[in-house]
Scaffold this active site. Structure first.
Site, PDB file in Angstrom:
ATOM      1  N   GLU A   1      54.588 -15.425 -56.509  1.00  0.00           N
ATOM      2  CA  GLU A   1      53.483 -14.475 -56.378  1.00  0.00           C
ATOM      3  C   GLU A   1      52.647 -14.440 -57.660  1.00  0.00           C
ATOM      4  O   GLU A   1      51.410 -14.516 -57.623  1.00  0.00           O
ATOM      5  CB  GLU A   1      54.034 -13.077 -56.089  1.00  0.00           C
ATOM      6  CG  GLU A   1      54.681 -12.917 -54.729  1.00  0.00           C
ATOM      7  CD  GLU A   1      55.380 -11.570 -54.597  1.00  0.00           C
ATOM      8  OE1 GLU A   1      55.079 -10.664 -55.409  1.00  0.00           O
ATOM      9  OE2 GLU A   1      56.241 -11.424 -53.713  1.00  0.00           O
TER      10      GLU A   1
ATOM     11  N   TYR B   1      64.559 -13.255 -54.829  1.00  0.00           N
ATOM     12  CA  TYR B   1      63.612 -12.357 -55.501  1.00  0.00           C
ATOM     13  C   TYR B   1      62.893 -13.037 -56.671  1.00  0.00           C
ATOM     14  O   TYR B   1      61.669 -12.941 -56.782  1.00  0.00           O
ATOM     15  CB  TYR B   1      64.329 -11.084 -55.961  1.00  0.00           C
ATOM     16  CG  TYR B   1      64.364  -9.988 -54.919  1.00  0.00           C
ATOM     17  CD1 TYR B   1      64.352 -10.297 -53.556  1.00  0.00           C
ATOM     18  CD2 TYR B   1      64.412  -8.642 -55.278  1.00  0.00           C
ATOM     19  CE1 TYR B   1      64.388  -9.292 -52.598  1.00  0.00           C
ATOM     20  CE2 TYR B   1      64.455  -7.633 -54.315  1.00  0.00           C
ATOM     21  CZ  TYR B   1      64.445  -7.969 -52.986  1.00  0.00           C
ATOM     22  OH  TYR B   1      64.475  -6.968 -52.041  1.00  0.00           O
TER      23      TYR B   1
END
Length: 275
Positions: free
Chosen positions: A204, A197
């Site tokens: 991102e 994650y």
């Protein structure tokens, strides 16, 4: 339970099994495509070093004349510096993966519809956060900004996604089909998010950051509306990650939590989307 309701439940289960199985296969294919590039680059590194040593004996002007044009750079100094540091270690995989990634991530948008229609029992907010953020990255950022195609952060981003999604979709395919889920798959499903994650969310945010114009020296004053929106999204990426992190830790506790002196084994819920 009436026969009509049993039939509807059976159809729903079959549909979700197919959806999860296809999604698992699609993300496995993404991993295969990405690692093919990575392994290929490592295999050719010795040949590249040999050719580089030969080029060192050729005048610089001749090398420059016949060299390929460099890839377009990011729009700010920080992103260019970071990409330059990572490029020798992480190859760009856009050319090999994007044609499969784009339709696969669009296919994942069905998960929001599944929750909205009550086909699955995942929480709507976390489903929307994950799916929409990825769609923004794929269609709104990577597809529109060519310099991201050569970014090593694109590679770390999609690998974090794929390595998260393959165990998740495989886990729910097996549980929906009534099969026994191996303990190792359960552990991977509810443990690897601790590493994947942050890598995924960090990649991102940095991919999006690379499309924002230079801000040093007061140049942020020349930003347009889109630049400010993207900067705002980068800022909220950290709290968004914490929301996803907290939810996954809660889910992990439900599956592996300690109760009455022993580990409990929570029965998986019949859903396609597991957070």
């Amino acid at each position: 339970m009436s026969n009509g309701k049993k039939l509807r439940n059976a159809r729903r289960a079959r549909y979700l099994i197919v959806f999860n199985a296809l999604s698992a296969a699609g993300w496995t294919y993404i991993i295969y495509l990405a690692f093919s590039v990575i392994i290929g680059q490592r295999a050719s590194s010795s040949a590249h070093n040999f050719s580089k040593s030969l080029l060192s004996y050729i005048p610089t002007s001749i090398v420059t004349l016949f060299s390929l044009q460099p890839q377009a750079k990011a729009t700010n100094h920080f992103s260019n510096t970071l990409a330059s540091f990572l490029c020798p270690y992480i190859p760009a995989t856009y050319n090999s993966t994007f044609s499969a990634l784009a339709p696969l991530q669009s296919f994942a948008a069905l998960e929001i519809i599944h929750v909205f229609l009550g086909l699955v029992r995942s929480p709507l907010p976390t489903t929307v956060i994950q799916v929409s953020s990825r769609l923004i990255l794929v269609s709104g950022i990577v597809e529109r900004f060519p310099h991201t195609h050569s970014s090593p952060l694109y590679t770390t981003m999609i690998l974090a996604w794929a390595l998260t999604e393959v165990p998740r979709y495989a886990y729910y395919t097996l549980s929906l089909a009534g099969c026994s889920v191996p303990i190792w798959l359960t552990w991977i499903r509810y443990s690897t998010f601790y590493i994947l994650y942050p890598i995924g969310a960090g990649s991102e945010a940095l991919v999006m950051l690379s499309t924002i114009p230079e801000w040093s020296g007061g140049r942020w004053a020349a930003w347009g509306l889109e630049d400010w929106v993207k900067a705002g999204l980068v800022v909220i990426w950290a709290p968004g990650l914490w929301v996803m992190y907290a939810h996954m830790m809660h889910m992990r506790h439900r599956v592996f939590g300690v109760g009455k002196g022993r580990k409990s084994r929570a029965k998986p819920m019949d859903r396609a989307k597991a957070k």
